[in-house]
Design a protein around this motif. Structure first.
Motif, PDB file in Angstrom:
ATOM      1  N   UNK A 133      17.249  11.801 -64.638  1.00  0.00           N
ATOM      2  CA  UNK A 133      17.862  12.216 -63.690  1.00  0.00           C
ATOM      3  C   UNK A 133      17.591  11.003 -62.548  1.00  0.00           C
ATOM      4  N   UNK A 134      18.181  10.110 -62.237  1.00  0.00           N
ATOM      5  CA  UNK A 134      18.033   9.414 -61.144  1.00  0.00           C
ATOM      6  C   UNK A 134      18.670   9.905 -59.751  1.00  0.00           C
ATOM      7  N   UNK A 135      18.092  10.158 -58.859  1.00  0.00           N
ATOM      8  CA  UNK A 135      18.668  10.717 -57.879  1.00  0.00           C
ATOM      9  C   UNK A 135      19.184   9.609 -56.930  1.00  0.00           C
ATOM     10  N   UNK A 136      20.030   9.997 -55.741  1.00  0.00           N
ATOM     11  CA  UNK A 136      20.537   9.102 -54.988  1.00  0.00           C
ATOM     12  C   UNK A 136      19.342   8.503 -54.243  1.00  0.00           C
ATOM     13  N   UNK A 137      19.382   7.069 -54.190  1.00  0.00           N
ATOM     14  CA  UNK A 137      18.177   6.286 -53.307  1.00  0.00           C
ATOM     15  C   UNK A 137      18.538   6.044 -52.103  1.00  0.00           C
ATOM     16  N   UNK A 138      17.629   5.378 -51.628  1.00  0.00           N
ATOM     17  CA  UNK A 138      17.767   5.020 -50.366  1.00  0.00           C
ATOM     18  C   UNK A 138      17.406   3.429 -49.887  1.00  0.00           C
TER      19      UNK A 138
END
Length: 188
Positions: A133-138
């Motif tokens: 899972x690649x979560x929302x980045x910043x």
């Protein structure tokens, strides 16, 4: 308690990127997680550039990825992409190095023109490495990261809320994945 590998792809010893990671490491530690920093710049340049898969430093880096439940990958943005230093390490990892792991992509840069680097440069390579899972980045502008003399950083209010939102969502995803019991895939 989960193990979070915190990877800095910055070539600079006084990097805002690395400082931002250490700042988030403290946030993850406060949630009870073990954070393990990996500054790619400390790996042997000859091994990275010569693709020496068997070099002890590269082997150790692979072991750190294998032992992690979650991985934070942070990079300064150069020419609308992640750093070449980070690319050198990612190229030496197995194609499935992120399998079963939750990943948080982060980028820092001097201009809002680089904000898409997280989604169009960094996220695809992390996904291609079989991340669970690649979560929302910043993306955090350099001007929102204030370096202190002791090496720590302060994230100014303009960036703090969004950064903490993605960091907390990442930590929660790692906690769910590391919880005992049957593992449920987030793949669609």
């Amino acid at each position: 308690m989960a193990t979070i590998l915190s990877v800095s792809g910055s070539p600079s010893a006084t990097s805002r990127t690395a400082g931002l990671l250490r700042h988030l490491d403290a946030r993850f530690a406060a949630r009870g997680h073990l954070t393990v920093p990996l500054d790619v710049r400390t790996l042997p340049a000859r091994a990275l550039l010569g693709a020496d898969f068997g070099h002890p430093g590269i082997v150790r880096a692979r072991e750190l990825f294998e032992a992690a439940d979650g991985v934070v990958v942070a990079t300064p943005v150069y020419k609308a992409a992640y750093s070449g230093l980070l690319k050198s390490l990612l190229d030496l990892l197995p194609q499935d190095a992120l399998a079963g792991r939750t990943v948080l992509p982060l980028a820092t840069g001097g201009s809002t023109a680089h904000t898409l680097a997280v989604d169009y440069a960094l996220r695809p390579v992390l996904s291609s490495m079989s991340a669970e899972h690649v979560v929302r980045g910043a993306f955090v502008l350099d001007r929102h990261i204030v370096a202190r003399d002791d090496g720590s950083v302060v994230v100014d209010e303009a960036a703090r809320e969004g950064l903490y939102d993605v960091a907390d969502a990442f930590a929660a995803a790692v906690e769910r994945a590391a919880a005992p019991g049957p593992r449920v895939s987030s793949a669609v």
